[in-house]
Design a protein around this motif. Structure first.
Motif, mmCIF file in Angstrom:
data_model
loop_
_atom_site.group_PDB
_atom_site.id
_atom_site.type_symbol
_atom_site.label_atom_id
_atom_site.label_comp_id
_atom_site.label_asym_id
_atom_site.label_seq_id
_atom_site.Cartn_x
_atom_site.Cartn_y
_atom_site.Cartn_z
ATOM 1 N N GLU A 109 77.957 43.985 1.459
ATOM 2 C CA GLU A 109 77.724 45.255 1.810
ATOM 3 C C GLU A 109 77.719 46.132 0.456
ATOM 4 O OE1 GLU A 109 81.585 46.249 3.489
ATOM 5 O OE2 GLU A 109 81.168 45.027 5.181
ATOM 6 N N PHE A 110 76.863 47.313 0.633
ATOM 7 C CA PHE A 110 76.959 48.280 -0.645
ATOM 8 C C PHE A 110 76.691 49.848 0.292
ATOM 9 C CE2 PHE A 110 72.494 47.008 0.386
ATOM 10 C CZ PHE A 110 71.862 48.323 0.665
ATOM 11 N N GLU A 111 76.749 50.695 -0.248
ATOM 12 C CA GLU A 111 76.811 52.057 0.276
ATOM 13 C C GLU A 111 75.551 52.795 -0.172
ATOM 14 O OE1 GLU A 111 81.680 53.409 0.178
ATOM 15 O OE2 GLU A 111 80.252 54.232 -1.425
ATOM 16 N N ALA A 112 75.035 53.678 0.985
ATOM 17 C CA ALA A 112 74.007 54.402 0.761
ATOM 18 C C ALA A 112 74.786 55.741 1.039
ATOM 19 C CB ALA A 112 73.048 54.223 1.813
ATOM 20 N N GLN A 113 74.487 56.769 0.078
ATOM 21 C CA GLN A 113 75.272 58.047 -0.281
ATOM 22 C C GLN A 113 74.226 59.122 -0.420
ATOM 23 O OE1 GLN A 113 78.117 58.359 -3.527
ATOM 24 N NE2 GLN A 113 79.127 59.950 -2.436
ATOM 25 N N LEU A 114 74.741 60.262 0.187
ATOM 26 C CA LEU A 114 74.004 61.627 0.175
ATOM 27 C C LEU A 114 74.830 62.328 -0.634
ATOM 28 C CD1 LEU A 114 72.800 62.565 3.718
ATOM 29 C CD2 LEU A 114 71.417 61.339 1.839
ATOM 30 N N LEU A 115 74.305 62.840 -1.768
ATOM 31 C CA LEU A 115 75.196 63.702 -2.720
ATOM 32 C C LEU A 115 75.260 65.177 -2.305
ATOM 33 C CD1 LEU A 115 73.702 62.027 -6.132
ATOM 34 C CD2 LEU A 115 75.686 61.407 -4.450
ATOM 35 N N GLY A 116 76.391 65.819 -2.298
ATOM 36 C CA GLY A 116 76.557 67.162 -1.526
ATOM 37 C C GLY A 116 76.296 68.200 -2.691
#
Length: 406
Positions: free
Chosen positions: A167-174
């Motif tokens: 697993e790895f993360e996909a992240q949106l940066l606020g």
């Protein structure tokens, strides 16, 4: 009625489920809602004040017994619909197979779509590491006016090494969002990469997939398991160090053979004069030299033997098996988990993994050490006559060598 009675948090959770599973339906509902809200706002406006009636007071243009109160819930609904833009991921989790070239991460925008919105994204490592399972990705998504769906791609790496679902993360940066804000929950997603290789390598993949266990040779399967261990950098580095230390111990064993013969036949022998000694023409000095040559290598080998525990060969090798078993089990479906005996899983992680590593992999290093010792005994048997200027008796040396090699 439910919407009027539900709390703000309950409504927000419903909208999140719709955003994840029925994005198109949510967009259509928002479009209709926007029209309805405008109607609500128009209907809740205070009517113009009429001129005062003769001899009377100000009139609102309606009969005073008419219920002209503004519905407070409708007023709250109207005020709770600001013209803002929300950006979120389309799902909390994504699945890809290792054989795929990339994974698509869908991002959607809701609310006011009349302006350009920008948001940055990046990937974060988990059990999957960048450069090994996927390529680190970062960038900026730009939503043009009227655009509600965007996506970015994360390249995946297809290798022949067996592993579990990683697993790895996909992240949106606020902090980088422009003309929008991120959804409170759907701003980070887990990407699971399903491995398509077989344990321990792909050499016997056909037999393993067809469950033809008897057609898999035991020594060959053990050899492939050794290859799996060597693919791990910690195990590989520690194994090389352990082999070198074992062979140094063998060299020390060979040195002691020569020193024992030299001590008995030359240094302590009354038939040998000091001039017959090799390095130091003094029997007292030769004894000191032999003492140093015995103690110093012994102390060095003792230190290196203690250092073996810090090279993490056994622990890392066990960890590979134990973590993989647990990850595989956790990624099973509920139906598949019901078919697994929990006791079998516990015994595989605590007993079987230990036996495979210690009785299999580490014992192979002991076998290699003994093989090196046998080779050095053979070297001694043939070199000692030249060193000590004695006759060569091949049969005399070979019989005990073959009977008792160590």
């Amino acid at each position: 009625e439910w919407l009027l009675e539900a709390t703000h948090d309950s409504i927000e959770r419903v909208l999140q489920v719709l955003a994840r599973d029925r994005a198109t339906a949510l967009e259509e509902a928002l479009a209709v809602t926007e029209v309805e809200v405008k109607k609500v706002r128009a209907s809740t406006l205070v009517p113009p004040v009429a001129p005062p009636a003769p001899g009377g007071h100000l009139s609102l243009g309606v009969e005073e017994d008419t219920d002209m109160c503004i519905d407070p819930e409708m007023q709250r609904l109207s005020n709770a619909m600001p013209e803002e833009t929300i950006v979120s991921l389309a799902s909390l989790s994504y699945f890809s197979t290792e054989g795929e070239s990339h994974c698509d991460i869908d991002v959607m925008r809701m609310g006011n779509l009349d302006r350009i919105s920008k948001v940055d994204y990046q990937t974060n490592p988990g059990s999957a590491k960048p450069g090994k399972t996927y390529h680190h990705t970062e960038g900026t998504l730009v939503f043009q006016p009227g655009e509600s769906i965007q996506k970015f791609q994360v390249p995946l790496i297809d290798d022949d090494e067996w592993n579990t679902t990683l697993e790895f993360e996909a992240q949106l940066l606020g902090h980088s969002a422009i003309n929008c804000r991120l959804d409170m929950y759907l701003n980070t997603a887990i990407v699971k990469v399903i491995d398509n290789d077989t344990f321990p390598t792909n050499k016997y993949s056909e037999q393993i997939k067809e469950r033809k266990w008897k057609k898999i040779p035991g020594p060959g399967l053990l050899r492939e398991y050794f290859k799996l261990n060597r693919s791990n950098p910690v195990v590989r580095s520690g194994t090389i160090k352990m082999i070198l230390v074992d062979q140094l111990a063998n060299l020390y064993f060979l040195l002691k053979l020569f020193m024992n013969v030299y001590l008995v036949d030359y240094v302590l022998s009354p038939d040998k004069a000091a001039e017959d000694l090799f390095l130091i023409h003094s029997k007292g000095g030769s004894l000191v030299l032999l003492l140093v040559a015995t103690i110093v290598p012994f102390a060095l080998l003792y230190y290196l033997d203690q250092r073996k525990f810090s090279w993490k060969v056994a622990g890392t090798s066990r960890s590979i098996l134990q973590k993989s078993l647990l990850r595989k089990f956790l990624n099973y479906s509920e139906e598949s988990r019901m078919t697994i005996d929990n006791g079998d899983l516990v015994m595989a992680m605590t007993r079987d993994a230990f036996k495979v590593v210690h009785d299999g992999y580490l014992n192979s290093l002991d076998v290699l050490k003994e093989a090196g010792k046998i080779l050095l005994v053979l070297v001694y048997q043939f070199s000692a006559p030249f060193v000590f200027d004695t006759e060569i008796h091949v049969i005399k040396f070979m019989i005990p060598f073959l009977a008792f090699p160590t």
